[in-house]
Design an enzyme around this catalytic site. Structure first.
Site, PDB file in Angstrom:
ATOM      1  N   GLY A  55      -2.777   6.254   0.934  1.00 32.54           N
ATOM      2  CA  GLY A  55      -1.777   5.769   1.885  1.00 32.54           C
ATOM      3  C   GLY A  55      -0.969   4.609   1.344  1.00 32.54           C
ATOM      4  O   GLY A  55      -0.948   4.354   0.144  1.00 32.54           O
ATOM      5  N   SER A  56      -0.331   3.908   2.267  1.00 37.06           N
ATOM      6  CA  SER A  56       0.636   2.883   1.893  1.00 37.06           C
ATOM      7  C   SER A  56       0.022   1.758   1.071  1.00 37.06           C
ATOM      8  O   SER A  56      -1.110   1.332   1.305  1.00 37.06           O
ATOM      9  CB  SER A  56       1.253   2.293   3.161  1.00 37.06           C
ATOM     10  OG  SER A  56       1.978   1.134   2.835  1.00 37.06           O
TER      11      SER A  56
END
Lengths: 132, 387
Positions: free
Chosen positions: A63-64
């Site tokens: 993810g980010s």
């Protein structure tokens, strides 16, 4: 003491506690609430559990890249894990542990020897894990 | 990884918390990427500026850090989430405005050049050729390696920031000559290969093929606009950090890029026939590109909203040269120092379909804002959007 496992030390320091083991990766941005120190992703196998003071073991993060700041916030709130063990770490976990000062190792030989919930110590400086 | 006595002391906190943390980031990334030691860099470019991406956690981290740290090499910074000198009219809530301004102020206190652009190599600091740098923002780091004859890995917001503070980076991957040699070549098998969208589609395709450096063959030398288009698209779809153009290669794996591959990638990104608004400037436009748009527009009027993203410095220069008049009269709006994707401005447009010439914008706008995309070259977009 059951033994000392060799690992690759990534972030220096000592961290100890009970283990919390995840077979799936963790997204810190979507998956962890830094106020409570809990996993809040309903689809995650560790949903609802606290990571505060635990040695968390997971393959790597996903993810980010903002996830790195979530580790920082956990530490500021006093809700951070005491150490992290990855199968093979990644830029997000490494930089997050670096700014939050959380000991981190990966590539542990025979990671499968470590059991869920047992008390272990991670030494990020010399790259080792002690199982008591 | 080997550290000098001085670096060792910094890592142990003898020079303060900020340097301790910066060296902790660099030494751990050095260990992760099997670096032997750290090397000096001549510049840094940091990402992690938009409040849309780093939020309150990132803001607090930067505010704390900026109280006792300074960058030690020329450092530029990525675009923000709004043009705070000109935010009125975009319907952005005050919490967002204040969060974003605090992030910008923190970067200023750190000593970052007032750049706030994803194309710092156009009009800001250009390091000496052949030097090592530490650039985040994938499109800029690929451009640095492939076009500017600089050497950088694809850095993250935090690793580039740590390098900006220390002036050093781990000597690994694309800093090492032998690891910059392509292990794959892509043969472009198309007769007419000459607009930015085609270059971008090639970059988007190529980024997926390999994580390593690649050789693009049988292609014209890209102009700066075309090069920016490849780099941005390649950075979006994959992890590769550089390409070469028409360099002689022996004995590497070969792949073809034909009309079929082009169409497959295009169909994946393009899911609307026509946009209800136009987004240009991903990556940020330079002065020449603004002049080209001015020429395309002429004295016509646009029949839909059009936002053009560039740095404030570029906008001011284009305005002095008289390139912005016709564009603004046509109804388009310049948005300075702002990212064309990670900003509430895009969802606040209130449209379901957007026209753009950028594969990077197409990829992210679809995912972040759930808006359909019509991908076209800029002159075609303007032609179909004028009254």
């Amino acid at each position: 003491m059951r033994g000392v496992l060799r690992a690759r030390g990534l972030i220096d320091g000592l961290g100890w506690g009970e283990t919390l083991i995840s077979k799936s990766p963790i997204s810190f941005l979507e998956g962890v609430d830094p106020e409570q120190g809990k996993l809040i992703d309903k689809s995650h196998e560790l949903f609802g559990l606290s990571i505060n003071g635990k040695v968390i073991i997971f393959p790597h993060s996903v993810g980010s890249s903002v996830g790195a700041y979530v580790l920082y916030k956990l530490k500021k709130n006093g809700k951070a894990p005491s150490a992290i063990i990855n199968l093979r770490s990644d830029n997000i976990t490494v930089s997050g542990c670096a700014i939050a000062n959380i000991p981190l190792v990966d590539m542990v030989e025979v990671l499968s020897l470590i059991r869920e919930g047992e008390f272990i110590m991670v030494n990020g400086s010399n790259g080792s894990v002690i199982i008591y | 990884m080997y550290l000098t006595n001085d670096e060792e002391r910094a890592l142990n906190g003898e020079y303060g918390e900020a340097l301790e943390m910066a060296y902790r980031i660099l030494s751990s990334i050095g260990r992760l990427t099997n670096a032997n030691h750290l090397i000096k860099i001549s510049s840094a470019h940091v990402s992690g500026v938009s409040y849309s991406t780093i939020g309150d956690y990132g803001k607090e981290f930067l505010e704390n850090l900026s109280l006792n740290a300074k960058v030690s090499v020329p450092t530029t910074a990525n675009p923000a989430g709004l043009d705070y000198q000109n935010a009125y009219g975009f319907n952005i809530n005050s919490n967002y405005v204040s969060g974003q301004i605090k992030i910008i102020e923190a970067y200023r206190r750190l000593g970052v050049i007032d750049s706030f652009t994803c194309t710092p190599y156009e009009g800001f600091y250009l390091p000496p050729k052949g030097s090592h740098v530490s650039w985040a923002e994938s499109s800029a780091s690929i451009y640095a390696n492939s076009i500017l004859n600089l050497m950088t890995n694809r850095e993250s917001a935090l690793s580039a920031l740590a390098s900006a503070i220390t002036g050093k980076t781990p000597y690994s991957e694309l800093h090492i000559d032998e690891l910059r040699k392509p292990s794959l070549s892509i043969q472009i098998k198309m007769d007419d290969f000459s607009n930015c969208v085609k270059f971008a589609l090639l970059g988007y395709f190529a980024g997926r093929i390999t994580r390593g450096p690649m050789a693009l063959q049988n292609i014209k030398n890209p102009n700066p606009s075309e090069a920016k288009a490849i780099c941005a698209a390649m950075g979006t779809s994959g992890a590769s950090g550089m390409f070469t153009i028409n360099e002689k290669m022996d004995k590497v794996e070969r792949m073809d890029f034909t009309n079929d591959e082009l169409k497959t990638v295009y169909d994946e990104l393009n899911d609307a026939e026509k946009g209800d608004a136009i987004i240009l400037g991903c990556p940020h436009l330079n002065v020449n590109e603004i002049n080209e748009i001015s020429e395309f527009v002429g004295d016509r009027r646009l029949n839909k909203k059009c936002l053009i993203f560039c740095s404030r410095k570029t906008y001011e220069e284009a305005r002095r040269k008289g390139y912005t008049d016709r564009i603004e009269k046509a109804g388009a709006k310049f948005v300075c120092n702002t990212c064309a994707v990670f900003t509430p401005i895009i969802s606040n447009l209130g449209v379901d379909k957007i026209s753009t010439n950028s594969c990077k914008a197409a990829h992210y706008i679809k995912r972040v804002h759930k808006i359909s995309i019509n991908l076209k070259d800029v002159n075609e977009i303007i032609k179909e959007s004028c009254r």
